[in-house]
Design an enzyme around this catalytic site. Sequence first.
Site, PDB file in Angstrom:
ATOM      1  N   CYS A 647       9.216   1.515  -7.593  1.00  0.00           N
ATOM      2  CA  CYS A 647       8.825   1.643  -6.186  1.00  0.00           C
ATOM      3  C   CYS A 647       9.365   2.951  -5.637  1.00  0.00           C
ATOM      4  O   CYS A 647      10.531   3.295  -5.848  1.00  0.00           O
ATOM      5  CB  CYS A 647       9.365   0.473  -5.363  1.00  0.00           C
ATOM      6  SG  CYS A 647       8.868   0.536  -3.622  1.00  0.00           S
ATOM      7  N   TRP A 694       3.891   5.455  -3.199  1.00  0.00           N
ATOM      8  CA  TRP A 694       3.161   6.163  -2.156  1.00  0.00           C
ATOM      9  C   TRP A 694       3.353   7.661  -2.324  1.00  0.00           C
ATOM     10  O   TRP A 694       4.287   8.113  -2.980  1.00  0.00           O
ATOM     11  CB  TRP A 694       3.645   5.723  -0.770  1.00  0.00           C
ATOM     12  CG  TRP A 694       5.116   5.906  -0.570  1.00  0.00           C
ATOM     13  CD1 TRP A 694       5.764   7.031  -0.157  1.00  0.00           C
ATOM     14  CD2 TRP A 694       6.146   4.919  -0.808  1.00  0.00           C
ATOM     15  NE1 TRP A 694       7.125   6.818  -0.118  1.00  0.00           N
ATOM     16  CE2 TRP A 694       7.387   5.525  -0.505  1.00  0.00           C
ATOM     17  CE3 TRP A 694       6.143   3.595  -1.229  1.00  0.00           C
ATOM     18  CZ2 TRP A 694       8.607   4.859  -0.608  1.00  0.00           C
ATOM     19  CZ3 TRP A 694       7.354   2.928  -1.338  1.00  0.00           C
ATOM     20  CH2 TRP A 694       8.560   3.548  -1.023  1.00  0.00           C
TER      21      TRP A 694
END
Length: 695
Positions: A647, A694
């Site tokens: 992540c 992201w």
Amino acid sequence: MAQLDTLDLIVLVALLIGTAAYFTKGTYWGIPKDPYAASFAGANGAKAGKTRNILEKMDETGKNTVVFYASQTGTAEDYASRLAKEGSSRFGLKTMVADLEDYDYENLDAFPPDKVAMFVLATYGEGEPTDNAVDFYEFITGDDVSFSGEGGAEGQPLSNLKFVAFGLGNNTYEHYNALVRRVNAALVKLGAQRISAAGEGDDGAGTMEEDFLAWKEPMWSELAEKMNLEEREAVYEATFGITERQDISPDTEDVYLGEPNKNHLEGTQRGPYNSHNPYIAPIVESREVFTVKDRNCLHMEVDVSGSNLTYQTGDHIAVWPTNSGREVDRFLDILGLLDRRHMVISVKGLDPTARVPFPTPTTYDAAIRYHMEICGPVSRQFVASLAVFAPDEASKTEMARLGEDKDYFKEKVSDQYLNIAQLLERVCETKWTNVPFSIMMESIQKLQPRYYSISSSSFVQKTKISITAVVEEIRVPGPKPNIVKGVTTNYLLALKQKQHGEPDPDPHGLTYAITGPRNKYDGCHVPVHVRHSNFKLPSDPAKPIIMVGPGSGVAPFRGFIQERAAQAKAGEKVGKTILFYGCRKPTEDFLYKDEWEMYKQALGDSFELFTAFSRETSQKVYVQQRLAEQASLVNELLQQKANFYVCGDASNMAREVSTKLGQIIAEQRGVSLERGEEIVKSMRSSNQYQEDVWS
């Protein structure tokens, strides 16, 4: 006293009713209908009774071109609107924009040969369709796809369908632009005629806008040739009609002052809560988790009890932001609207297929503050369209140059991270009063919710959701320095300051309307909804897991470890739980430092934490280096079928971790590097390797 007979009573009651009716006319009855009031869709999508037959809709409205979009953050929807607008103004096409989830597709085999379908498709996550495209994607790519006419896929049922396609993707993900590639292949397989090559925009390389502009010009040329279209001089034609309502006060109860839909306007919010309808959640805790003064990272907890909102560990929470007061003022000022900011406006689509992007009647201030992405990046095409409205010839020339010269635009706009109001200020300090508000509505995206990995466990905190967010800031040096502030994280910082007793929060010189429209957020509430994710713990807690999450990328892993610690306390067998965490310095930005010790006590030897500090010494250390140092342990756990999670930053960290893992597998198992990479790819396919990343 004389007795009243029955006739007297009847006459008296009639007089009373007549008098009451006279004085309540226009308040409780006989209210003039606002012709603009029905121009905004309700809280939960298209209104009941509207057709889901796209061909019927096109015939009813006289359209010959439909632009479908699959959008998660609003960008694909924006590009679809721009294509429709350009097709109308340059080529006289009768265009409409269509949300893929609003229509059925069994009758695409009856699509007329003199009409065109355009697809603007964003890929979400690891090659997945966006939420609004799931049904379409599963239908069009299905093995047993069938249409309204007789015969199956082998009969080329879409031979009359002419289409073009553009995809929005990110090359840092393995399945780059998967949606447009798969849909394009499926349509061609079914016999559809693609006009021009499918385009692909790359957000990972930062070239999305230029990729779109480079694709559309040859596409228009080929489409014009194929459909015998004649190009004409493009003239701005408004999509929306805006009427200033001097007869209505902004304090009137049916004027929207930022409420997202009618239920919220009436103060009776009700579910289901989703991307159309947020829940105004109370903030029950907020605190700073960095220990330095010049940077902020927030831990915030919101209470969703009573809302029927549910989440699972690993899901995302969406926060609905508002624009800062400073940027709202700048935008209003440069357009000459400051003194009319609270003027009530009604907005109506001038085309029967046009969707007004926010509920009306509203005010200029409310529309800009709550509904328009005024701090977002500016497109070169948008700048070119504003040139004709410039206050003087010099400004017109400059805007035209910015619109035409991509290198000049990059230097003056993109590299400076300017928003549209900042750009207009730099081009000309004179107010841009000639710019129609309609073109701003049409060209600026809707203000989108921002998604954060939930940093709590639903097993431990069923009705309380944790958010971990670094307050964002970009500093652009130069003769005219610019400091870009994250819209949502600074909004959350203002809420945290308010909760901690600051009467007028002003984070980094910004101000926010944190009490919300009509004080409905009370300074301690925030609009949210939950988006479910595939980023999940294994169903068997005994299965080992390896997690890599530097910085705020550790957020979902706090939830994972919180859950496993609770399971261990409850007597369940918990597998090996490994976390690789990185930050700058252990004394500055070590997130949840004390909590890891607490979880260690609950999990014992099952939990191990490996840290990487990039600024502690002159030698920078990152998580991928720590991963390599523990190569033997990592490989051993993977051979025990451990799940591997990453992540954080997609463009650098996640890519390097994936590469490093392939090297570890190759070295530890004595196979080639190519074979190691194949094993990692197989792990991804089987969901053993999961990412929540992201750009």
